[in-house]
Design a protein around this motif. Structure first.
Motif, PDB file in Angstrom:
ATOM      1  N   ALA A  60       0.962  -1.189  -0.148  1.00 33.90           N
ATOM      2  CA  ALA A  60      -0.009   0.008  -0.035  1.00 33.90           C
ATOM      3  C   ALA A  60       0.807   1.153   0.052  1.00 33.90           C
ATOM      4  O   ALA A  60       0.610   2.251   0.958  1.00 33.90           O
ATOM      5  CB  ALA A  60      -0.998  -0.062   1.128  1.00 33.90           C
ATOM      6  N   LEU A  61       1.671   1.297  -1.028  1.00 32.38           N
ATOM      7  CA  LEU A  61       2.767   2.531  -0.954  1.00 32.38           C
ATOM      8  C   LEU A  61       2.060   3.652  -0.958  1.00 32.38           C
ATOM      9  O   LEU A  61       1.154   4.011  -1.550  1.00 32.38           O
ATOM     10  CB  LEU A  61       3.512   2.499  -2.292  1.00 32.38           C
ATOM     11  N   LEU A  62       2.877   4.783  -0.248  1.00 36.46           N
ATOM     12  CA  LEU A  62       2.362   6.071  -0.226  1.00 36.46           C
ATOM     13  C   LEU A  62       3.464   6.901  -0.545  1.00 36.46           C
ATOM     14  O   LEU A  62       4.511   6.683  -0.760  1.00 36.46           O
ATOM     15  CB  LEU A  62       2.293   6.465   1.277  1.00 36.46           C
ATOM     16  N   LEU A  63       3.135   8.361  -0.895  1.00 36.78           N
ATOM     17  CA  LEU A  63       3.730   9.131  -1.609  1.00 36.78           C
ATOM     18  C   LEU A  63       5.028   9.245  -0.726  1.00 36.78           C
ATOM     19  O   LEU A  63       6.247   9.394  -1.122  1.00 36.78           O
ATOM     20  CB  LEU A  63       3.380  10.362  -1.985  1.00 36.78           C
ATOM     21  N   GLY A  64       4.895   9.280   0.419  1.00 39.93           N
ATOM     22  CA  GLY A  64       5.911   9.487   1.394  1.00 39.93           C
ATOM     23  C   GLY A  64       6.935   8.222   1.727  1.00 39.93           C
ATOM     24  O   GLY A  64       8.057   8.354   2.277  1.00 39.93           O
TER      25      GLY A  64
END
Lengths: 113, 111
Positions: free
Chosen positions: A80-84
């Motif tokens: 669930a990759l985030l921009l951060g």
């Protein structure tokens, strides 16, 4: 004497996707630690694998998981990759769980768009 | 190559001069202190370390000083060369605890 190797070198993923990064430790080493390095920052400890078990963990959510194989190589998985999560991911190897003599790989640059 | 740190403290020195990079650490229980050099697009490279029972250690062209009273560590590089240009990090550990890195310093060598 083979040093620490990491693959891939660069990776671009989209928010929500999952990624797997790989690390082969320095020849003779049995311990692998993973670090996240954001731009302009020092590396932050994610977790350490020794004897195929996660031995220590830093302040990272469960989306970050890993594995160590019988040949001591290791994988880092991020769900669930985030921009951060965009950062340089570093692998370091050592012997017998010690941390004061770690050798770092070149890193994998992950960009999340 | 890519930039390791865009907003780090910067030290600029003339080629041939000596460089001194400072670091403050936080944990009184730390037993090992390590200096790493990180060039653009690469992982940290070990330079020198020092144990808490020492106050000075010398390597090839580098010296590390440890002041436990004020929790301060410094790296001295003699006769600085263009190849020394990089970001330098200090790190601390109790030996089997995770490395805790300090804020880096970018060293720029002016030829």
């Amino acid at each position: 004497d083979a040093g620490v190797t990491q693959s891939p070198t660069h990776l671009i993923k989209t928010r929500g996707q999952q990624v797997t990064l790989r690390c082969s430790p320095k020849s003779g080493h049995d311990t692998v630690s993973w670090y996240q390095q954001a731009l302009g920052q020092g590396p932050q400890f994610i977790f350490q694998y020794y004897e195929e078990e996660e031995r220590q963990r830093g302040n990272f959510p469960d989306r970050f998981s890993g594995h160590q194989f019988p040949n001591y190589s290791s994988e880092l998985n991020v769900n669930a990759l985030l921009l951060g999560d965009s950062a340089l991911y570093l692998c370091a190897s050592s012997l017998d769980g010690i941390t004061y003599e770690q050798y770092f790989g070149p890193g994998t640059r992950l960009t999340v768009t | 190559g890519e930039s390791v740190g865009l907003h780090l403290p910067t030290l600029s020195v003339q080629e041939g001069d000596n460089s001194i990079i400072n670091c403050a650490y936080s944990n009184s229980a730390s037993d090992y202190f390590i200096w790493y050099k990180q060039e653009s697009g690469k992982g940290p490279q070990f330079i020198i370390d020092i144990r808490s029972n020492m106050d000075k250690r010398q390597g090839q062209r580098v010296t590390v000083l440890l002041n436990k009273t004020v929790k301060h560590l410094s790296l001295q590089i003699a006769a600085t060369q263009p190849g020394d240009s990089a970001v330098y990090f200090c790190a601390e550990t109790q030996g089997n605890t995770p490395l805790v890195f300090g804020k880096g310093t970018r060293l720029s060598v002016i030829a």
